[in-house]
Design a protein around this motif. Structure first.
Motif, PDB file in Angstrom:
ATOM      1  N   UNK A 110       0.798  -1.248   0.055  1.00 46.59           N
ATOM      2  CA  UNK A 110       0.114   0.017  -0.071  1.00 46.59           C
ATOM      3  C   UNK A 110       1.167   1.099   0.187  1.00 46.59           C
ATOM      4  N   UNK A 111       2.033   1.290   0.660  1.00 45.77           N
ATOM      5  CA  UNK A 111       2.930   2.285   0.844  1.00 45.77           C
ATOM      6  C   UNK A 111       3.564   2.780  -0.588  1.00 45.77           C
ATOM      7  N   UNK A 112       4.126   1.740  -1.030  1.00 44.00           N
ATOM      8  CA  UNK A 112       4.668   1.658  -2.539  1.00 44.00           C
ATOM      9  C   UNK A 112       3.417   2.387  -3.595  1.00 44.00           C
ATOM     10  N   UNK A 113       2.322   1.941  -3.392  1.00 45.80           N
ATOM     11  CA  UNK A 113       1.172   2.484  -4.320  1.00 45.80           C
ATOM     12  C   UNK A 113       1.019   3.912  -4.012  1.00 45.80           C
ATOM     13  N   UNK A 114       0.800   4.107  -2.852  1.00 49.80           N
ATOM     14  CA  UNK A 114       0.712   5.659  -2.489  1.00 49.80           C
ATOM     15  C   UNK A 114       1.618   6.543  -2.914  1.00 49.80           C
ATOM     16  N   UNK A 115       2.822   6.058  -2.731  1.00 53.67           N
ATOM     17  CA  UNK A 115       4.188   6.793  -3.310  1.00 53.67           C
ATOM     18  C   UNK A 115       4.196   6.950  -4.742  1.00 53.67           C
ATOM     19  N   UNK A 116       3.659   5.963  -5.350  1.00 61.83           N
ATOM     20  CA  UNK A 116       3.570   6.009  -6.779  1.00 61.83           C
ATOM     21  C   UNK A 116       2.509   7.202  -7.186  1.00 61.83           C
ATOM     22  N   UNK A 117       1.521   7.257  -6.410  1.00 63.44           N
ATOM     23  CA  UNK A 117       0.379   8.138  -6.707  1.00 63.44           C
ATOM     24  C   UNK A 117       0.784   9.333  -6.609  1.00 63.44           C
ATOM     25  N   UNK A 119      -7.264   2.254  -6.974  1.00 69.30           N
ATOM     26  CA  UNK A 119      -8.371   0.892  -6.843  1.00 69.30           C
ATOM     27  C   UNK A 119      -7.692   0.104  -6.135  1.00 69.30           C
ATOM     28  N   UNK A 120      -6.291  -0.040  -6.545  1.00 72.68           N
ATOM     29  CA  UNK A 120      -5.267  -1.132  -5.959  1.00 72.68           C
ATOM     30  C   UNK A 120      -5.075  -1.097  -4.663  1.00 72.68           C
ATOM     31  N   UNK A 121      -5.021   0.175  -4.251  1.00 70.05           N
ATOM     32  CA  UNK A 121      -4.916   0.705  -2.858  1.00 70.05           C
ATOM     33  C   UNK A 121      -6.096   0.425  -2.008  1.00 70.05           C
ATOM     34  N   UNK A 122      -7.266   0.461  -2.682  1.00 70.74           N
ATOM     35  CA  UNK A 122      -8.572   0.285  -1.906  1.00 70.74           C
ATOM     36  C   UNK A 122      -8.827  -1.085  -1.788  1.00 70.74           C
ATOM     37  N   UNK A 123      -8.386  -1.924  -2.658  1.00 69.42           N
ATOM     38  CA  UNK A 123      -8.325  -3.363  -2.559  1.00 69.42           C
ATOM     39  C   UNK A 123      -7.376  -4.152  -1.450  1.00 69.42           C
ATOM     40  N   UNK A 124      -6.120  -3.262  -1.671  1.00 68.14           N
ATOM     41  CA  UNK A 124      -5.158  -3.830  -0.434  1.00 68.14           C
ATOM     42  C   UNK A 124      -5.775  -3.451   0.813  1.00 68.14           C
ATOM     43  N   UNK A 125      -6.447  -2.286   1.125  1.00 66.21           N
ATOM     44  CA  UNK A 125      -6.837  -2.081   2.516  1.00 66.21           C
ATOM     45  C   UNK A 125      -8.035  -2.965   2.805  1.00 66.21           C
ATOM     46  N   UNK A 126      -8.630  -3.272   1.992  1.00 62.52           N
ATOM     47  CA  UNK A 126      -9.821  -4.353   2.136  1.00 62.52           C
ATOM     48  C   UNK A 126      -9.289  -5.472   2.667  1.00 62.52           C
ATOM     49  N   UNK A 127      -8.313  -6.153   1.783  1.00 66.70           N
ATOM     50  CA  UNK A 127      -7.660  -7.504   2.297  1.00 66.70           C
ATOM     51  C   UNK A 127      -6.888  -7.345   3.734  1.00 66.70           C
TER      52      UNK A 127
END
Length: 226
Positions: free
Chosen positions: A12-19, A159-167
């Motif tokens: 999640x952190x990696x994806x947030x940094x990419x955003x 969308x990926x971050x949201x899914x990862x947060x759900x998992x």
């Protein structure tokens, strides 16, 4: 369990940094495009003003030469002279326009050449205007294409971050439930162990441990009776 949660958190952190990086890139691209567009508008207006000035100067000179009989039919369609004009012998050429500072020499060949040159200059300016307009259109198209791609990338990342947060939430819930079950089981065991520890070594001990001691033979039973 916890290792999976840690892995998801890092993802999640990696994806947030990419955003964040993509949003910054989009911001810089937008600022650059706005700056380029503003510069093009200024240049476009300057070029159009320059063209208008050149054409106006050409018209003034052409009118002057024509009124003074210096060009007449020598000018072609675009002000190109068919042949040099020759002044009459013994007659002085007419005075130059009021805006001229240098002495007027009466070179009629030069007069037609100047008008033609101004036409060429105006045409060159128009070519520059058209070329710059095409480049501006291409730059805007490229920006819009890049902007759409970056916005789509940001959308997919979110969308990926949201899914990862759900998992992650589901995994954390499972860990909590498993921990609670273990604590419950350990609590039952603690009760049993406490009862054993509190039991006497006599018949109470036997009554609690009968299911286990029954396999050891009748020695325990006889000890209890004594």
């Amino acid at each position: 369990g916890k290792s999976k949660i840690k892995e998801i958190t890092a993802e999640i952190k990696d994806k947030e940094d990419e955003v964040a990086a993509t949003e910054q890139e989009l911001k810089e691209a937008t600022e650059m495009r706005e700056k380029e567009n503003a510069e093009w508008k200024i240049t476009d207006n300057d070029d159009k003003d320059a063209k208008a000035l050149v054409l106006s100067a050409k018209d003034v000179l052409a009118k002057f030469y024509s009124e003074n009989g210096l060009m007449l039919s020598q000018l072609g369609k675009k002000g190109v002279a068919a042949q040099p004009f020759e002044s009459e012998a013994g007659k002085a050429p007419p005075p130059p326009p009021a805006t001229w500072e240098a002495p007027y020499g009466g070179a009629t060949e030069e007069s037609t050449g100047i008008v033609s040159m101004l036409d060429i200059i105006a045409e060159d300016i128009q070519k520059d205007i058209q070329k710059a307009a095409i480049e501006e259109e291409e730059a805007e198209a490229l920006y819009q294409k890049s902007k759409a791609a970056m916005e789509e990338g940001i959308k997919n990342l979110n969308t990926a971050i949201s899914e990862f947060n759900g998992v992650k939430g589901e995994t954390e819930t499972a860990v909590i439930e498993n921990t609670a079950d273990r604590l419950s089981n350990n609590g039952d065991l603690d009760i049993v162990l406490k009862r054993i520890a509190d039991a006497n070594l006599g018949c109470d001990y036997f009554s609690i441990n009968y299911p286990l001691r029954v396999r050891t033979g009748r020695s325990s039973w006889m000890a209890c009776r004594r």
